[in-house]
Design an enzyme around this catalytic site. Structure first.
Site, PDB file in Angstrom:
ATOM      1  N   LYS A   1      42.241  37.320  37.673  1.00  0.00           N
ATOM      2  CA  LYS A   1      41.458  36.402  38.503  1.00  0.00           C
ATOM      3  C   LYS A   1      40.593  37.165  39.508  1.00  0.00           C
ATOM      4  CE  LYS A   1      42.696  32.568  36.623  1.00  0.00           C
ATOM      5  NZ  LYS A   1      41.706  31.757  35.882  1.00  0.00           N
TER       6      LYS A   1
ATOM      7  N   TYR B   1      48.112  38.619  36.248  1.00  0.00           N
ATOM      8  CA  TYR B   1      47.336  37.392  36.462  1.00  0.00           C
ATOM      9  C   TYR B   1      46.404  37.556  37.658  1.00  0.00           C
ATOM     10  CZ  TYR B   1      46.308  32.454  37.314  1.00  0.00           C
ATOM     11  OH  TYR B   1      45.673  31.255  37.518  1.00  0.00           O
TER      12      TYR B   1
END
Length: 312
Positions: A158, A154
């Site tokens: 990002k 994750y």
């Protein structure tokens, strides 16, 4: 296509990932309250009935499908007359799994939504944004700059959004299109409901309790309520344009840090990476694992000495 029609001179916004209980849903309601023509999207348009009943346009959209994006663009073009003032790339996928336990197919799915979906949306809607000299709002995360333990996939996705947005901002400057990156902190959202159990034989089985707490960390630590977060994001989007050197203090910001713990992490990026590393290591309790492993090593060494003494 939605029956709602845009008024003459009314600004428009397209928001991805507007499922109830999430950030996109709250942002849609906030833009609507400010008089902006809202086009809310989700993979399953039936979940958007509440927003449609309030007078918003709703369109089916799967950001991982080029065909779906093309169909969405066609509908948005008809709804707005070929202009788009705001594109909010909010659709996202959480992925909380230790780096050494990651499944490659799961990583690809995370990047398809969090990264490639953002890129595909910007490419497809850039002509509409240029026509309106509009604004792209990419929802990133504090995890792009901090070691959010057990979130490597994750965090990487990002981080990719942040780097992509930096380049996109410069490339679109000549066309009058702005790019704001929202560095989102802990915010109340149904995205946190996706829980990944530890895989069998994981290196982190001795601290399974810490891993379980990490799964819901964003919902239990200085968590900002979703409507408050939406209010702040929309307020920034609607601020007037000011010269580049003044944007940190007034006007629409290029980087918008918002949500629980955002100020702490922002300060950490200024003071040095070691601050963020040390803070994350202690915050997520990994010293507990180190203590356990050191004890296991000492016991193993002691047992080896005992076995050697017996042989003598």
């Amino acid at each position: 296509m939605s029956e709602v029609a845009i008024r003459a001179g009314q600004k428009s916004v397209l928001i991805t990932g507007c499922t109830p209980g999430g950030i996109g849903h709250a942002i849609a309601e906030e833009f609507h309250s400010k008089g902006v023509f809202v086009i809310a999207t989700a993979r399953r348009p039936e979940v958007l009935k509440e927003l449609a009943a309030k007078g918003m346009a709703t369109v089916a959209l799967d950001v991982t499908s080029q065909e779906s994006i093309a169909q969405c663009k066609e509908e948005v073009t008809k709804l707005t007359g070929g202009r788009l003032d705001f594109l909010v790339n909010n659709a996202g996928r959480t992925h909380t799994v230790p780096a050494t336990d990651l499944d490659i197919d799961e990583i690809r799915a995370t990047f398809e939504t969090n990264v490639f979906g953002v890129m595909a949306m910007c490419k497809s809607f850039v002509s509409l944004l240029i026509n309106a000299r509009g604004l792209i709002i990419n929802i990133a995360s504090l995890s792009a700059t901090s070691p959010y333990i057990f979130g490597s996939s994750y965090c990487a996705s990002k981080g990719a959004v942040v780097s992509y947005s930096r380049c996109l901002r410069q490339e679109l400057r000549p066309f009058g299109v702005r790019v704001t990156v929202v560095m989102a902190g802990t915010v109340r959202s149904n995205i946190a409901n996706t829980v990944h159990p530890l895989v069998e034989g994981s290196l982190y089985e001795p601290v399974a309790d810490l891993y379980a707490k990490r799964q819901v960390y964003s919902q239990n630590n200085q968590t900002m309520e979703t409507p408050v977060f939406a209010q702040k994001v929309v307020a920034n989007a609607l601020r007037p344009e000011v010269p580049l050197l003044l944007r940190a203090w007034m006007g629409r910001r290029d980087w918008f840090w918002c949500g629980g713990m955002s100020t702490i992490v922002w300060l950490g990026t200024i003071l040095g990476e070691w601050i963020l590393d040390a803070g994350a290591y202690r915050m997520f309790g990994l010293q507990k694992l180190k203590i356990y492993l050191d004890l296991m090593r000492r016991n193993k060494e002691a047992q080896a000495k005992k076995d050697a003494a017996k042989e003598e």
